[in-house]
Design an enzyme around this catalytic site. Structure first.
Site, PDB file in Angstrom:
ATOM      1  N   ASP A  69       9.332  90.438  55.206  1.00 63.43           N
ATOM      2  CA  ASP A  69       9.541  89.986  53.830  1.00 63.43           C
ATOM      3  C   ASP A  69      10.280  91.046  53.009  1.00 63.43           C
ATOM      4  OD1 ASP A  69       7.609  91.926  53.287  1.00 63.43           O
ATOM      5  OD2 ASP A  69       6.120  90.513  52.531  1.00 63.43           O
ATOM      6  N   HIS A 124       3.845  86.613  50.680  1.00 62.82           N
ATOM      7  CA  HIS A 124       2.733  85.962  49.971  1.00 62.82           C
ATOM      8  C   HIS A 124       2.983  84.470  49.786  1.00 62.82           C
ATOM      9  CE1 HIS A 124       1.380  90.041  49.289  1.00 62.82           C
ATOM     10  NE2 HIS A 124       2.574  90.308  48.813  1.00 62.82           N
ATOM     11  N   ASP A 134       0.239  91.824  55.966  1.00 63.11           N
ATOM     12  CA  ASP A 134      -0.103  92.275  54.613  1.00 63.11           C
ATOM     13  C   ASP A 134      -1.563  92.701  54.545  1.00 63.11           C
ATOM     14  OD1 ASP A 134       0.529  92.532  51.689  1.00 63.11           O
ATOM     15  OD2 ASP A 134      -1.060  91.019  51.582  1.00 63.11           O
TER      16      ASP A 134
END
Length: 145
Positions: A69, A124, A134
């Site tokens: 990400d 997320h 994460d």
């Protein structure tokens, strides 16, 4: 050549501050999770470290799909910025020094070992492996608070 998917993420509490990284390697039905952290670092350093550690864990060259990400990591590689920084003595287009040179140099060594493809995913946003990376990164970050 073995096909490997490497998922990575980094986290930092404050920037700089305590940080952590997480990586998942998947190959032929096998899965390995890696994580670590530092007491004082930045989010971008943790993003880079996750990729370096994931690729370093591979014992031989593989066809690796990196799923991250981090626009910082993905764009710097796929848009050629890191190669330009290196060619210009680790200077950016505006002639300011590139950041995290020590980690970029380590990463370039790893990228040369493997056949790489890249996939950016929104963080997320419910991607299971990104969410797991994460979680590992945040857990490592909290160890140093």
């Amino acid at each position: 050549m073995k096909q490997v998917t490497l998922y990575t993420d980094g986290a930092c509490s404050g920037n700089p501050g305590p940080g952590g990284w997480g990586a998942i390697l998947e190959c032929e039905g096998h899965r390995k999770e890696l994580s670590g952290g530092e007491a004082s670092t930045t989010n971008n350093r943790m993003e880079l470290t996750a990729v370096i550690e994931g690729l370093s864990a591979l014992k031989f060259g593989c066809a690796v799909t990196l799923v991250s990400d981090s626009k910082y990591v993905i764009d710097a590689i796929t848009k050629g910025w890191v190669y330009s920084w290196k060619a210009k003595g680790w200077r950016k287009a505006d002639k300011s020094p590139a950041l995290n040179v020590d980690l970029w140099e380590k990463l370039l060594v790893q990228l040369d070992r493997h056949q790489m493809t890249y996939q950016w995913v929104k963080g997320h946003a419910g991607h299971p492996e990104n969410e797991r990376c994460d979680q590992m990164a945040v857990a490592q970050c909290q160890r140093f608070r």
